[in-house]
Enzyme design. Structure first.
Site, PDB file in Angstrom:
ATOM      1  N   GLU A 286      41.773  47.785  38.414  1.00  9.95           N
ATOM      2  CA  GLU A 286      40.981  48.993  38.849  1.00  9.95           C
ATOM      3  C   GLU A 286      41.618  49.875  39.950  1.00  9.95           C
ATOM      4  O   GLU A 286      41.406  51.147  40.086  1.00  9.95           O
ATOM      5  CB  GLU A 286      39.593  48.212  39.541  1.00  9.95           C
ATOM      6  CG  GLU A 286      39.994  47.265  40.503  1.00  9.95           C
ATOM      7  CD  GLU A 286      40.295  45.840  40.101  1.00  9.95           C
ATOM      8  OE1 GLU A 286      40.901  45.583  39.040  1.00  9.95           O
ATOM      9  OE2 GLU A 286      39.772  45.066  40.716  1.00  9.95           O
TER      10      GLU A 286
ATOM     11  N   CYS B 255      38.846  41.689  42.822  1.00 12.64           N
ATOM     12  CA  CYS B 255      39.161  40.649  43.820  1.00 12.64           C
ATOM     13  C   CYS B 255      38.925  41.569  45.116  1.00 12.64           C
ATOM     14  O   CYS B 255      38.245  42.549  45.116  1.00 12.64           O
ATOM     15  CB  CYS B 255      40.640  40.380  43.827  1.00 12.64           C
ATOM     16  SG  CYS B 255      41.866  42.050  44.155  1.00 12.64           S
TER      17      CYS B 255
ATOM     18  N   CYS C 275      40.729  44.659  45.909  1.00 12.65           N
ATOM     19  CA  CYS C 275      40.461  45.742  44.974  1.00 12.65           C
ATOM     20  C   CYS C 275      38.913  46.299  45.481  1.00 12.65           C
ATOM     21  O   CYS C 275      38.764  47.442  45.365  1.00 12.65           O
ATOM     22  CB  CYS C 275      40.570  45.327  43.578  1.00 12.65           C
ATOM     23  SG  CYS C 275      42.346  45.459  43.039  1.00 12.65           S
TER      24      CYS C 275
END
Length: 138
Positions: A72, A98, A101
């Site tokens: 991402e 995560c 991100c």
């Protein structure tokens, strides 16, 4: 867009993210991401090393190298590099983001996240949900 049509599109774009993940050179986990805005794919990404680096994602101990960029993040950074806004877009991803991100996702203006599999830590998804991003797990 009607609900059934949106669900069909969500599944197709998610399938594309899975295909994109196969481009990753990482052996532990291959992750793909597609960003769609106004019915068009505006970016894509997969987890891997920065441009120009050796494609070895893992250490000899099978830990992920610290410099590997998540799917991402790669997709969002590609938008930034080419002057494409993510504001109001949908992120389709093979795995949930995560914590780090998820901050990028929120700050980029992405309003919807559609993903398939939970990352080992779902704090990022909880953060995005709390921030008002629509979350859909398929």
């Amino acid at each position: 867009m009607e609900k059934e049509k949106q669900e069909r599109y969500d599944q197709v774009y998610l399938n594309m993210a899975h295909e994109w993940a196969t481009l990753s050179h990482c052996t532990r986990k291959q992750v793909g991401a597609i960003i769609v805005k106004n019915g068009m794919i505006v970016s894509d990404g997969y987890n891997g090393t920065p441009t120009g680096f050796d494609n070895t994602c893992e250490t000899v101990d099978n830990d992920t190298n610290w410099f590997v960029i998540h799917a991402e993040a790669n997709a969002i950074l590609k938008c930034a590099k080419h002057g494409q806004s993510c504001d109001g877009a949908t992120l389709y991803q093979t795995h949930s983001p995560c914590r780090d991100c998820s901050k990028l996702v929120l700050q980029s203006g992405i309003k919807r996240l559609v993903y398939h599999e939970d990352y080992k830590d779902i704090t990022g998804v909880e953060f995005l949900r709390e921030a008002g991003v629509e979350i859909i797990k398929i």
